[in-house]
Design a protein around this motif. Structure first.
Motif, mmCIF file in Angstrom:
data_model
loop_
_atom_site.group_PDB
_atom_site.id
_atom_site.type_symbol
_atom_site.label_atom_id
_atom_site.label_comp_id
_atom_site.label_asym_id
_atom_site.label_seq_id
_atom_site.Cartn_x
_atom_site.Cartn_y
_atom_site.Cartn_z
ATOM 1 N N PHE A 148 -25.288 26.650 -9.221
ATOM 2 C CA PHE A 148 -26.171 26.536 -10.378
ATOM 3 C C PHE A 148 -27.626 26.369 -9.914
ATOM 4 O O PHE A 148 -27.900 25.911 -8.814
ATOM 5 N N LEU A 149 -28.536 26.729 -10.789
ATOM 6 C CA LEU A 149 -29.955 26.560 -10.519
ATOM 7 C C LEU A 149 -30.344 25.088 -10.478
ATOM 8 O O LEU A 149 -29.716 24.242 -11.128
ATOM 9 N N THR A 150 -31.384 24.789 -9.729
ATOM 10 C CA THR A 150 -31.941 23.441 -9.696
ATOM 11 C C THR A 150 -33.065 23.336 -10.721
ATOM 12 O O THR A 150 -33.548 24.349 -11.265
ATOM 13 N N TRP A 151 -33.513 22.103 -10.975
ATOM 14 C CA TRP A 151 -34.641 21.930 -11.889
ATOM 15 C C TRP A 151 -35.907 22.585 -11.334
ATOM 16 O O TRP A 151 -36.697 23.155 -12.091
ATOM 17 N N GLU A 152 -36.084 22.551 -10.030
ATOM 18 C CA GLU A 152 -37.252 23.195 -9.420
ATOM 19 C C GLU A 152 -37.213 24.707 -9.641
ATOM 20 O O GLU A 152 -38.242 25.340 -9.937
ATOM 21 N N GLU A 153 -36.035 25.283 -9.499
ATOM 22 C CA GLU A 153 -35.904 26.729 -9.731
ATOM 23 C C GLU A 153 -36.110 27.066 -11.195
ATOM 24 O O GLU A 153 -36.719 28.099 -11.525
ATOM 25 N N LEU A 154 -35.619 26.220 -12.089
ATOM 26 C CA LEU A 154 -35.825 26.460 -13.519
ATOM 27 C C LEU A 154 -37.312 26.397 -13.870
ATOM 28 O O LEU A 154 -37.800 27.197 -14.678
ATOM 29 N N LYS A 155 -38.029 25.464 -13.258
ATOM 30 C CA LYS A 155 -39.470 25.396 -13.503
ATOM 31 C C LYS A 155 -40.161 26.653 -12.994
ATOM 32 O O LYS A 155 -41.057 27.208 -13.657
ATOM 33 N N GLU A 156 -39.725 27.137 -11.831
ATOM 34 C CA GLU A 156 -40.303 28.366 -11.286
ATOM 35 C C GLU A 156 -40.035 29.548 -12.212
ATOM 36 O O GLU A 156 -40.929 30.374 -12.467
ATOM 37 N N LEU A 157 -38.822 29.648 -12.725
ATOM 38 C CA LEU A 157 -38.489 30.724 -13.650
ATOM 39 C C LEU A 157 -39.309 30.605 -14.935
ATOM 40 O O LEU A 157 -39.806 31.608 -15.468
ATOM 41 N N LYS A 158 -39.436 29.403 -15.444
ATOM 42 C CA LYS A 158 -40.241 29.173 -16.655
ATOM 43 C C LYS A 158 -41.681 29.622 -16.426
ATOM 44 O O LYS A 158 -42.293 30.264 -17.287
ATOM 45 N N ASP A 159 -42.233 29.292 -15.256
ATOM 46 C CA ASP A 159 -43.605 29.682 -14.936
ATOM 47 C C ASP A 159 -43.752 31.202 -14.837
ATOM 48 O O ASP A 159 -44.850 31.745 -15.025
#
Length: 365
Positions: A148-159
């Motif tokens: 699963f994705l991490t919160w850091e990766e989710l933030k990167e995707l959101k950006d």
């Protein structure tokens, strides 16, 4: 008048759709009760529109074939959408742009459930290559788990422009809970997910996908209470001005549903508009005789109609009188989710699609 008994379906179309119909299983609701008629603002536009909604899960992960879309197939999908002039949107981006919503051009919402790591590794590069937008619905409890994705990766995707939506905290079978406990447990889970989104991404999404596509009217009321603007199910169909905003259909495009002939048929499908209350799933029992009706909103659609129950042709189970489609069927045994699907082809040669889910709580998964 019994509808559809003598309606001939082109063999190629039936073959292309049959595996999709057989395995497409989606959501659930607490019986045939009526849901309150309060709706989000985007549903108040007066013009007709329709939007293709696609549901993906994993990309290039053949360990889980039923939820996997091969990378090559995903690229074929995006290439076709690009070449055919489809414009992609994030969910909230489209709903807040009502001019685009009703504009006469091909629109697609690419949605991805669960938050698997394969989205960033194999899905996102292709979305960027074809300049397509997507909305990722995340189960917050599993963020950071293996695969699963991490919160850091989710933030990167959101950006990078990927919209993040909610897919619950625990991805539980909420419908299994006793009716007097379900709404409270669902609300607690919803708020737990919200707190984690706010803590890690500094915002609270207001778009939602039901775990397993299962839901009941009391769950809808909780989502309304907390100002969610759209909620997606997992049964097949086309989003339109006739959609219940808390029960929006999507076409699955994983597992047996990635074939290009199927894909082309799905993204060019039109809605079979019904009353919003007719789109709420029904709780049933195995071998239960079941009768219900749905009201067609488009007066120019007269049939004949094809009916499929759990992917099997059952045209004798549907009949039309006036604007009512009536169903008289027996619930299949040993299936938790059974999809009742209706299609019809108009005189203009356009296919229209509607499905409703039956859910048997006695079957465990």
């Amino acid at each position: 008048m019994t509808a559809g008994r003598n309606f001939w379906i082109p063999e190629a179309l039936l073959i292309a759709f049959l595996p999709f119909l057989i395995s497409c299983m989606g959501n659930a609701s607490g019986g045939l009760g009526k849901v309150e008629d309060t709706i989000p603002g985007w549903q108040t536009v007066s013009e007709k529109y329709h939007v293709t909604c696609l549901a993906y899960h994993r990309f290039g992960d053949d360990r889980y074939p039923s939820t996997n879309t091969p990378v090559e197939a995903f690229e074929e999908h995006l290439k076709y959408l690009s070449e055919e002039g489809f414009k992609s949107y994030t969910v909230s981006g489209l709903l807040t742009d009502t001019a685009a919503l009703v504009k006469d051009h091909k629109k697609v919402l690419i949605t991805v459930d669960d938050g698997y790591a394969s989205f960033m590794k194999n899905g996102m590069p292709l979305l960027e290559k074809y300049k397509m937008k997507a909305t990722l619905f995340v189960t917050t409890e599993s963020v950071g788990w293996s695969d699963f994705l991490t919160w850091e990766e989710l933030k990167e995707l959101k950006d990078k422009g990927v919209e993040i939506g909610s897919h619950s905290h625990k991805h539980s079978y909420f419908v299994n809970l006793p009716k007097d406990k379900r709404a409270k447990a669902f609300e607690e889970d919803l708020l737990k997910a919200e707190s984690l989104f706010e803590e890690h991404l500094a915002f609270i999404p207001k778009t939602y996908v039901y775990p397993y596509g299962e839901f009941t009217p009391d769950m809808i009321e909780i989502l309304k209470k907390h100002d969610y603007i759209i909620c997606f199910a997992q049964n097949s169909g086309v989003m339109s001005d006739g959609s219940n905003p808390y029960s929006v259909s999507r076409f699955p495009v994983a597992g047996a549903h990635v074939d290009m002939d199927q894909f082309k048929s799905k993204v060019n499908m039109l809605p079979l508009r019904t009353e919003p209350g007719d789109q709420i799933p029904v709780l049933v029992k195995a071998n239960q005789p079941l009768k219900f009706s749905v009201t067609l909103l488009d007066e120019d659609i007269s049939g004949p109609f094809n009916c499929f129950i759990a992917g099997q042709s059952a045209n004798e189970s549907v009949s039309k009188q006036g604007q009512k489609l009536s169903f008289d069927l027996t619930v299949p045994a040993n299936r938790r989710r059974t999809l009742v699907t209706v299609t019809t082809r108009t005189a203009r040669g356009k296919w229209h699609w509607f499905s409703r889910l039956l859910i048997n709580l006695q079957v465990e998964e």
